[in-house]
Design an enzyme around this catalytic site. Structure first.
Site, mmCIF file in Angstrom:
data_model
loop_
_atom_site.group_PDB
_atom_site.id
_atom_site.type_symbol
_atom_site.label_atom_id
_atom_site.label_comp_id
_atom_site.label_asym_id
_atom_site.label_seq_id
_atom_site.Cartn_x
_atom_site.Cartn_y
_atom_site.Cartn_z
ATOM 1 N N ASP A 65 0.850 -1.191 0.000
ATOM 2 C CA ASP A 65 0.000 0.000 0.000
ATOM 3 C C ASP A 65 0.888 1.245 0.000
ATOM 4 O O ASP A 65 1.862 1.323 0.755
ATOM 5 C CB ASP A 65 -0.908 -0.002 1.232
ATOM 6 C CG ASP A 65 -1.982 1.074 1.148
ATOM 7 O OD1 ASP A 65 -3.048 0.777 0.592
ATOM 8 O OD2 ASP A 65 -1.739 2.195 1.632
ATOM 9 N N ASN A 83 -2.784 12.953 -3.386
ATOM 10 C CA ASN A 83 -3.820 13.412 -4.318
ATOM 11 C C ASN A 83 -4.353 14.784 -3.913
ATOM 12 O O ASN A 83 -4.534 15.676 -4.759
ATOM 13 C CB ASN A 83 -4.976 12.406 -4.352
ATOM 14 C CG ASN A 83 -4.779 11.333 -5.410
ATOM 15 O OD1 ASN A 83 -4.087 11.549 -6.396
ATOM 16 N ND2 ASN A 83 -5.387 10.186 -5.204
ATOM 17 N N ASP A 127 -1.663 9.799 -10.165
ATOM 18 C CA ASP A 127 -1.535 8.787 -11.227
ATOM 19 C C ASP A 127 -0.068 8.522 -11.552
ATOM 20 O O ASP A 127 0.343 7.373 -11.775
ATOM 21 C CB ASP A 127 -2.264 9.241 -12.480
ATOM 22 C CG ASP A 127 -3.780 9.195 -12.323
ATOM 23 O OD1 ASP A 127 -4.255 8.592 -11.339
ATOM 24 O OD2 ASP A 127 -4.475 9.763 -13.192
ATOM 25 N N GLU A 132 -4.599 2.479 -4.367
ATOM 26 C CA GLU A 132 -3.145 2.466 -4.185
ATOM 27 C C GLU A 132 -2.636 1.140 -3.650
ATOM 28 O O GLU A 132 -1.510 1.041 -3.169
ATOM 29 C CB GLU A 132 -2.731 3.600 -3.230
ATOM 30 C CG GLU A 132 -3.167 3.413 -1.793
ATOM 31 C CD GLU A 132 -4.546 3.961 -1.479
ATOM 32 O OE1 GLU A 132 -4.774 4.344 -0.322
ATOM 33 O OE2 GLU A 132 -5.397 4.004 -2.393
#
Length: 311
Positions: free
Chosen positions: A191, A199, A208, A234
């Site tokens: 993770d 973000n 991204d 993620e």
């Protein structure tokens, strides 16, 4: 008259591979036995899956080959001087495509019996037919290879995550049965730490880019026998079929963690990952092992992240 000097002159000007090297005096005799057929635009000449005993030489106009009746997208065009129908004529097999006139056209129609008689009469014509069949076979093989390559590309896309290039859940579903039966299996749940903050702070395009960079880094650190699956968001899953010891599985997790930590780019913020490792125990099922890896991952995230925990 089919065997007229005018038609002979037209056929010779076409320089068709069917009649290459044939004596004109012999050719004018053959043309007497052939039929000149006039085709209106959009008229059908051959239908797929039908017996055919005629070979066609295009004298004027243009014809289209399609894989569907009246198909809008032609597979090929047939121009003056080119031949079609010879394969089904010689093999007595069924046709494999539809052929129709795109515009008003003229074709020379040769019956199977005449074609075979001419081939016995002229070794040159027999050689020309062999060359035509060989070229047809070569194009068929190229088309098959192209179709196979396209299918492989489509299959790869269907089993891969479009953003990161990692395998996706469809791939996992297809291989789940074999993974259940694998006696030695290590699962590493991965993770990306603080991904929501990345973000929120830097924008989704940066997020991204982080996903792509992490996936690429993980793939480069894995062996060809290992699999990297993006589970969603993620979160990734690394599947190793050859890690027989806990120390080896933990060592792999640590190598992956360090590889991502050392990932440097002017376009990316600092990135770290947390990893939960679970080695298959005797008699353990897939779901139980996956749950242990997931539990170990959340333990790593509770313990300040950027670490590897064993489940």
């Amino acid at each position: 008259m089919t065997g007229s000097p005018e038609l002979l002159e037209r056929v010779l000007q076409l320089q068709s591979p069917l009649f290459a090297g044939i004596d004109p005096m012999l050719l004018i005799e053959w043309l007497e036995a052939a039929e000149m057929r006039y085709l209106a635009g959009n008229s059908s000449v051959l239908s797929a899956d039908q017996a055919n005993r005629e070979t066609f030489l295009v004298i004027s106009g243009q014809l289209l080959v399609t894989l569907q009746q009246g198909g809008a997208t032609p597979l090929a065009t047939i121009s003056p001087g080119e031949v079609f129908g010879e394969v089904s004529t010689l093999t007595l097999g069924e046709t494999t495509a539809w052929v129709r006139a795109e515009q008003a056209s003229e074709v020379l129609v040769i019956e199977r019996e005449h074609l075979l008689a001419w081939a016995q009469q002229s070794h040159q014509l027999a050689l020309n037919l062999l060359q035509l069949l060989g070229e047809r076979l070569r194009h068929s093989n190229l088309h098959a290879r192209g179709a196979q390559s396209l299918n492989q590309q489509l299959q790869t896309r269907a089993l891969s995550d479009a953003l990161t290039g990692a395998l996706n859940r469809h791939w996992l579903d297809q291989h789940l049965e074999s993974l259940r039966l694998c006696p030695e299996l290590a699962l590493l749940m991965v993770d990306i730490d603080h991904f929501k903050a990345i973000n929120d702070t830097h924008g989704h395009s940066c997020g991204d880019a982080v996903l792509r960079a992490v996936a690429t880094t993980l793939r480069h650190a894995l062996r060809p026998s290992d699999a990297l699956v993006r589970l969603g968001g993620e979160e990734f899953l690394v599947i190793c079929r050859q890690e027989a010891s806990q120390a080896a599985a933990e060592g792999l997790g640590e190598r992956l963690r360090q590889a991502v930590q050392h990932l440097q780019s002017d376009d990316l913020p600092p990135v770290t990952i947390s990893i939960g490792v679970a080695l298959r125990t005797p008699g353990e099922g897939w779901e139980a092992q996956l749950e242990r890896a997931d539990t170990a991952l959340y333990r790593a995230k509770r313990n300040d992240r950027n670490r590897v925990e064993l489940g």
